[in-house]
Write a protein that holds these residues in place. Structure first.
Motif, PDB file in Angstrom:
ATOM      1  N   MET A  53       0.835  -1.206   0.000  1.00 23.64           N
ATOM      2  CA  MET A  53       0.000   0.000   0.000  1.00 23.64           C
ATOM      3  C   MET A  53       0.870   1.256   0.000  1.00 23.64           C
ATOM      4  O   MET A  53       0.587   2.224  -0.724  1.00 23.64           O
ATOM      5  N   ALA A  54       1.937   1.243   0.803  1.00 22.35           N
ATOM      6  CA  ALA A  54       2.842   2.402   0.853  1.00 22.35           C
ATOM      7  C   ALA A  54       3.463   2.648  -0.521  1.00 22.35           C
ATOM      8  O   ALA A  54       3.652   3.798  -0.931  1.00 22.35           O
ATOM      9  N   ILE A  78       0.941   4.237  -2.869  1.00 22.40           N
ATOM     10  CA  ILE A  78       0.831   5.663  -2.536  1.00 22.40           C
ATOM     11  C   ILE A  78       2.031   6.432  -3.104  1.00 22.40           C
ATOM     12  O   ILE A  78       1.871   7.471  -3.750  1.00 22.40           O
ATOM     13  N   GLY A  88       0.726  13.207  -7.361  1.00 25.16           N
ATOM     14  CA  GLY A  88      -0.251  14.051  -6.673  1.00 25.16           C
ATOM     15  C   GLY A  88       0.250  14.530  -5.335  1.00 25.16           C
ATOM     16  O   GLY A  88       1.163  13.963  -4.748  1.00 25.16           O
ATOM     17  N   ASP A 109      -4.658  14.462  -0.632  1.00 26.33           N
ATOM     18  CA  ASP A 109      -5.367  13.191  -0.432  1.00 26.33           C
ATOM     19  C   ASP A 109      -6.132  12.786  -1.683  1.00 26.33           C
ATOM     20  O   ASP A 109      -6.046  11.651  -2.149  1.00 26.33           O
ATOM     21  N   HIS A 141      -5.006  10.664  -4.593  1.00 24.70           N
ATOM     22  CA  HIS A 141      -4.590   9.270  -4.374  1.00 24.70           C
ATOM     23  C   HIS A 141      -5.683   8.269  -4.712  1.00 24.70           C
ATOM     24  O   HIS A 141      -6.825   8.642  -4.980  1.00 24.70           O
ATOM     25  N   ILE A 142      -5.274   7.010  -4.733  1.00 27.21           N
ATOM     26  CA  ILE A 142      -6.127   5.946  -5.252  1.00 27.21           C
ATOM     27  C   ILE A 142      -6.998   5.329  -4.170  1.00 27.21           C
ATOM     28  O   ILE A 142      -6.504   4.968  -3.092  1.00 27.21           O
ATOM     29  N   HIS A 143      -8.278   5.229  -4.483  1.00 27.39           N
ATOM     30  CA  HIS A 143      -9.232   4.527  -3.620  1.00 27.39           C
ATOM     31  C   HIS A 143      -8.982   3.031  -3.781  1.00 27.39           C
ATOM     32  O   HIS A 143      -9.091   2.500  -4.884  1.00 27.39           O
ATOM     33  N   HIS A 190      -9.827   2.169   1.915  1.00 25.65           N
ATOM     34  CA  HIS A 190      -8.772   3.191   1.825  1.00 25.65           C
ATOM     35  C   HIS A 190      -9.205   4.204   0.760  1.00 25.65           C
ATOM     36  O   HIS A 190      -8.943   4.022  -0.423  1.00 25.65           O
ATOM     37  N   PRO A 239      -8.945   7.922  -0.233  1.00 20.19           N
ATOM     38  CA  PRO A 239      -8.440   9.302  -0.142  1.00 20.19           C
ATOM     39  C   PRO A 239      -9.318  10.301  -0.890  1.00 20.19           C
ATOM     40  O   PRO A 239      -9.119  11.514  -0.753  1.00 20.19           O
TER      41      PRO A 239
END
Lengths: 231, 231
Positions: free
Chosen positions: A23-24, A27, A32, A35, A38-40, B45, B47
């Motif tokens: 996940m990190a 991100i 970008g 918030d 970023h990707i849902h 998750h 954002p």
């Protein structure tokens, strides 16, 4: 501003730190500043899935039904495609594919696709179960790339290193072990090393090797961002 | 071996790194050596939830409906309770509470509960929106603990630091800014500092201060583990 087109569903928790690392990386790879750029992602972080090694090598419980249930939950929640940041779990892909309509991205295929053209043979750092199932070897054969595997002695050092990372001991000694195993494969002719277990990039990084390190976590994260954002 | 009793549902992505930090802390706080000892979490998750600052301070879109939809998805997927690792989003708690039957754990209440008994006044490091909504101040008043807030000048340094973390710039300069803001509050009588924004613990850690740092991320992670495992 980035525009998201598809929601990834992550079958996670195998292992826990590997999913957080994945996940990190998603991100970090997403362009970008705020918030909303970023990707849902929908994440079923389920470390309680039955042990994949035991199911492949021994007579452990089949993790297929648990993986299928996760896939169904993620599809129902709105995921457009699925990823599993665990190479050994991917051995049970058919249970996932049969459970849902949405596609499952192969961590194995995207990693093999990332092998540099000039590389004739790669070294495979993966778990006992993953190697025994032959998922990487079959893909490499199709891609006409040689597969160098750790010896039985080396596997007796690799598996405790993976277990140590899962136990939260991603320390210098574990790093040293994996670097030595990678270097042994390079010594036997590997032009690149596949970190074909998502625990491995937590202790083995590109700067530690003289040949390219193909981290299955990083490559899957890159593909996830690409699929989420592309038309 | 740990036995999980309840599945946490995480309304995440606000911000992205803060959620990953929260998950990593849940994992680190869970006893156990193997994957199966760890906690099954369902994580939305997301954002893309509308900006909470803009909704509180300006005339930005209400994030309530997006939060309610996340809560419903997590409940439908099997979550037994909900957490939001974002203090400012908690201002919109009513939308979540009204959307589902399962309980929502308050990041504000658990953080206030963690204030040491001997501490008469705390320094509040939180966003403009969170402070303006008064969620911490009301809880502190009820607990008879004084609340010291950054000055308007100090807030003009705090907000860009939070934005920098969200933009992936959790660097030494950002750390220095937050440490200076915390020290100013200690200088005015704060016996502890509340990191009441989940971006803050990514750059401000306990060892940087002479008084206790109450990280809302760490405290919520601790409560999450406790609720997941307790009878």
């Amino acid at each position: 501003m980035t525009v998201q087109r598809r929601i990834p569903g992550v079958l996670g928790g195998m292992g826990p730190e590997a999913t957080v690392d994945f996940m990190a990386k998603v991100i970090a790879l997403t362009p970008g500043d705020k918030d909303q750029d970023h990707i849902h992602m929908l994440v079923d972080h389920n470390p309680t899935v039955p042990n994949r090694q035991d199911a492949i090598i021994g007579d452990g419980e089949d993790p297929g039904p648990a993986l299928a249930a996760m896939a169904r939950r993620l599809e129902a929640a709105g995921a457009d495609f699925l990823v599993i940041p665990c190479n050994t779990a991917y051995v049970f892909k058919q249970a996932v594919i049969d459970a849902v309509e949405i596609p499952l991205v192969s961590i194995i295929d995207v990693t093999i696709d990332a092998i540099p053209d000039e590389c004739d043979a790669v070294g495979l750092l993966a778990t006992e179960g993953c190697l025994q199932a032959g998922v990487y070897q079959r893909g490499l054969e199709a891609a006409q790339v040689g597969a160098l595997q750790p010896t039985a002695d080396e596997m007796r050092r690799l598996m405790p290193a993976v277990t140590a990372v899962k136990a939260g001991r991603a320390d210098a000694a574990t790093s040293d072990t994996l670097r030595a195993l990678a270097e042994a494969l390079v010594g036997r002719g590997a032009g690149a090393i596949i970190a074909g277990c998502t625990e491995i990039p937590l202790v083995l990084t590109a700067s530690m090797l003289d040949v390219p390190l193909l981290s299955s976590t990083d490559i899957l994260a890159h593909k996830t961002v690409q699929l989420a954002l592309s038309e």
